[in-house]
Design a protein around this motif. Structure first.
Motif, PDB file in Angstrom:
ATOM      1  N   GLU A  80      -1.150 -47.083   6.732  1.00 43.01           N
ATOM      2  CA  GLU A  80      -2.236 -47.598   7.573  1.00 43.01           C
ATOM      3  C   GLU A  80      -3.566 -46.869   7.353  1.00 43.01           C
ATOM      4  O   GLU A  80      -4.633 -47.355   7.745  1.00 43.01           O
ATOM      5  CB  GLU A  80      -1.847 -47.488   9.047  1.00 43.01           C
ATOM      6  CG  GLU A  80      -1.557 -46.059   9.489  1.00 43.01           C
ATOM      7  CD  GLU A  80      -1.080 -45.983  10.916  1.00 43.01           C
ATOM      8  OE1 GLU A  80      -1.076 -44.875  11.468  1.00 43.01           O
ATOM      9  OE2 GLU A  80      -0.729 -47.031  11.494  1.00 43.01           O
ATOM     10  N   ASN A  81      -3.520 -45.702   6.732  1.00 42.38           N
ATOM     11  CA  ASN A  81      -4.751 -44.949   6.485  1.00 42.38           C
ATOM     12  C   ASN A  81      -5.486 -45.395   5.217  1.00 42.38           C
ATOM     13  O   ASN A  81      -6.613 -44.977   4.979  1.00 42.38           O
ATOM     14  CB  ASN A  81      -4.439 -43.451   6.376  1.00 42.38           C
ATOM     15  CG  ASN A  81      -3.913 -42.884   7.679  1.00 42.38           C
ATOM     16  OD1 ASN A  81      -4.412 -43.213   8.751  1.00 42.38           O
ATOM     17  ND2 ASN A  81      -2.878 -42.054   7.596  1.00 42.38           N
ATOM     18  N   CYS A  82      -4.824 -46.215   4.402  1.00 38.17           N
ATOM     19  CA  CYS A  82      -5.473 -46.692   3.174  1.00 38.17           C
ATOM     20  C   CYS A  82      -6.597 -47.681   3.527  1.00 38.17           C
ATOM     21  O   CYS A  82      -6.572 -48.319   4.576  1.00 38.17           O
ATOM     22  CB  CYS A  82      -4.457 -47.365   2.255  1.00 38.17           C
ATOM     23  SG  CYS A  82      -3.240 -46.186   1.595  1.00 38.17           S
ATOM     24  N   VAL A  83      -7.570 -47.793   2.629  1.00 39.19           N
ATOM     25  CA  VAL A  83      -8.786 -48.568   2.904  1.00 39.19           C
ATOM     26  C   VAL A  83      -8.908 -49.725   1.915  1.00 39.19           C
ATOM     27  O   VAL A  83      -8.718 -49.540   0.704  1.00 39.19           O
ATOM     28  CB  VAL A  83     -10.024 -47.655   2.795  1.00 39.19           C
ATOM     29  CG1 VAL A  83     -11.313 -48.460   2.911  1.00 39.19           C
ATOM     30  CG2 VAL A  83      -9.976 -46.554   3.844  1.00 39.19           C
ATOM     31  N   ASP A  84      -9.230 -50.918   2.442  1.00 45.62           N
ATOM     32  CA  ASP A  84      -9.483 -52.078   1.591  1.00 45.62           C
ATOM     33  C   ASP A  84     -10.870 -51.921   0.959  1.00 45.62           C
ATOM     34  O   ASP A  84     -11.894 -52.029   1.625  1.00 45.62           O
ATOM     35  CB  ASP A  84      -9.437 -53.362   2.431  1.00 45.62           C
ATOM     36  CG  ASP A  84      -9.544 -54.620   1.576  1.00 45.62           C
ATOM     37  OD1 ASP A  84     -10.189 -54.558   0.513  1.00 45.62           O
ATOM     38  OD2 ASP A  84      -9.007 -55.664   1.981  1.00 45.62           O
ATOM     39  N   VAL A  85     -10.902 -51.644  -0.347  1.00 48.07           N
ATOM     40  CA  VAL A  85     -12.150 -51.322  -1.030  1.00 48.07           C
ATOM     41  C   VAL A  85     -13.099 -52.517  -1.077  1.00 48.07           C
ATOM     42  O   VAL A  85     -14.315 -52.362  -1.026  1.00 48.07           O
ATOM     43  CB  VAL A  85     -11.858 -50.810  -2.461  1.00 48.07           C
ATOM     44  CG1 VAL A  85     -13.145 -50.589  -3.236  1.00 48.07           C
ATOM     45  CG2 VAL A  85     -11.083 -49.515  -2.383  1.00 48.07           C
ATOM     46  N   LYS A  86     -12.562 -53.724  -1.162  1.00 47.64           N
ATOM     47  CA  LYS A  86     -13.434 -54.903  -1.231  1.00 47.64           C
ATOM     48  C   LYS A  86     -14.336 -54.978  -0.004  1.00 47.64           C
ATOM     49  O   LYS A  86     -15.534 -55.250  -0.116  1.00 47.64           O
ATOM     50  CB  LYS A  86     -12.583 -56.173  -1.335  1.00 47.64           C
ATOM     51  CG  LYS A  86     -11.894 -56.357  -2.680  1.00 47.64           C
ATOM     52  CD  LYS A  86     -11.164 -57.676  -2.753  1.00 47.64           C
ATOM     53  CE  LYS A  86      -9.987 -57.709  -1.800  1.00 47.64           C
ATOM     54  NZ  LYS A  86      -9.217 -58.967  -1.899  1.00 47.64           N
ATOM     55  N   ASN A  87     -13.776 -54.715   1.181  1.00 43.66           N
ATOM     56  CA  ASN A  87     -14.577 -54.757   2.408  1.00 43.66           C
ATOM     57  C   ASN A  87     -15.631 -53.654   2.413  1.00 43.66           C
ATOM     58  O   ASN A  87     -16.762 -53.859   2.867  1.00 43.66           O
ATOM     59  CB  ASN A  87     -13.677 -54.629   3.642  1.00 43.66           C
ATOM     60  CG  ASN A  87     -12.813 -55.851   3.850  1.00 43.66           C
ATOM     61  OD1 ASN A  87     -13.152 -56.937   3.377  1.00 43.66           O
ATOM     62  ND2 ASN A  87     -11.704 -55.696   4.537  1.00 43.66           N
ATOM     63  N   CYS A  88     -15.255 -52.468   1.918  1.00 41.37           N
ATOM     64  CA  CYS A  88     -16.211 -51.348   1.845  1.00 41.37           C
ATOM     65  C   CYS A  88     -17.413 -51.720   0.981  1.00 41.37           C
ATOM     66  O   CYS A  88     -18.562 -51.457   1.353  1.00 41.37           O
ATOM     67  CB  CYS A  88     -15.542 -50.118   1.231  1.00 41.37           C
ATOM     68  SG  CYS A  88     -14.473 -49.238   2.340  1.00 41.37           S
TER      69      CYS A  88
END
Length: 253
Positions: A80-88
């Protein structure tokens, strides 16, 4: 990122006498970890904000002198701590498209240095936010915006707060003092430099000059200081010819 396997993106850039490294671990479109020795990024705890800070550096400031490579690695599961890079990236581009252009209408760029406005009406009651105090402390170091923007917060909020301080007259852009020792070199001087460099390194001189101009962001005829910076850059690339090129610099100073 189309791969389902895990990858490490390793970024390196020169910084003064040392090197700044960023190691970003991905699985598909998800960013799972960041390791870095960049003090400005190390202080950021949130993984998404860390990525935006690095992306900001890549896109705006360091793209000409950044080296990278990709390696395979192992990650068990995306948590759950991983980040969706596309949104960033979409959030970042929105900031660039919407915030920076409106800021430039006031003649403010990321290279600007600010100072307190001595003409500000001190009797005027103003309320400063905690972010404004952070910015004022950063300006005390006499550094341009791009040097500290991520230390104070995300660019959108930082720039909006700075715009408020400028609008009320609390801050002003520091005028650059005229440097009588700096001037655009003449075409004759540039031709002489190119000829003397070719006498030292041969036909590769043209490639070295173009590379130095690109790395330093020089367009057209350089100033005196830019020419000396170019010679320094070329000397670092010229191996056995370094001493002769530094002697050339002493003549052109």
């Amino acid at each position: 990122m189309n791969s389902s396997s895990a990858k490490k993106l390793i970024l390196r850039r020169s910084c003064g006498d040392g090197e700044v490294n960023y190691i970003l671990t991905f699985k598909g479109y998800f960013l799972c970890d960041i390791e870095t020795n960049d003090p400005a990024v190390m202080e950021i705890e949130d993984l998404e904000s860390k990525f935006k800070a690095i992306f900001h550096t890549l896109m705006l400031f360091e793209h000409r002198c950044m080296k990278f490579k990709v390696e395979d690695t192992e990650i068990s599961e995306i948590d759950e701590n991983c980040v969706d890079v596309k949104n960033c990236i979409m959030d970042f581009l929105k900031t660039i498209d919407e915030v920076y252009p409106t800021f430039k209408t006031k003649g403010i760029t990321l290279d600007c240095v600010f100072t307190l406005n001595p003409e500000f009406n001190a009797s005027k009651a103003i309320s400063l936010s905690p972010l404004a105090f952070k910015l004022l402390a950063a300006f005390a170091d006499r550094k341009p915006i791009k040097e500290f923007i991520w230390k104070c917060g995300e660019p959108e909020e930082v720039l909006k707060e700075m715009k408020k301080l400028v609008d009320i007259g609390f801050l002003k852009i520091e005028s650059e003092k005229e440097d009588a020792g700096n001037f655009i070199v003449s075409e004759d001087v540039m031709k002489r430099f190119e000829k003397e460099l070719k006498d030292i390194v041969g036909p590769i001189a043209d490639i070295l000059i173009d590379g130095a101009k690109e790395e330093l962001g020089i367009e057209g005829m350089p100033t005196r200081k830019q020419l000396l910076a170019m010679i320094d850059t070329i000397s670092n690339l010229a191996g056995d010819y370094k001493e002769k090129i530094l002697e050339l610099k002493r003549r052109f100073e």
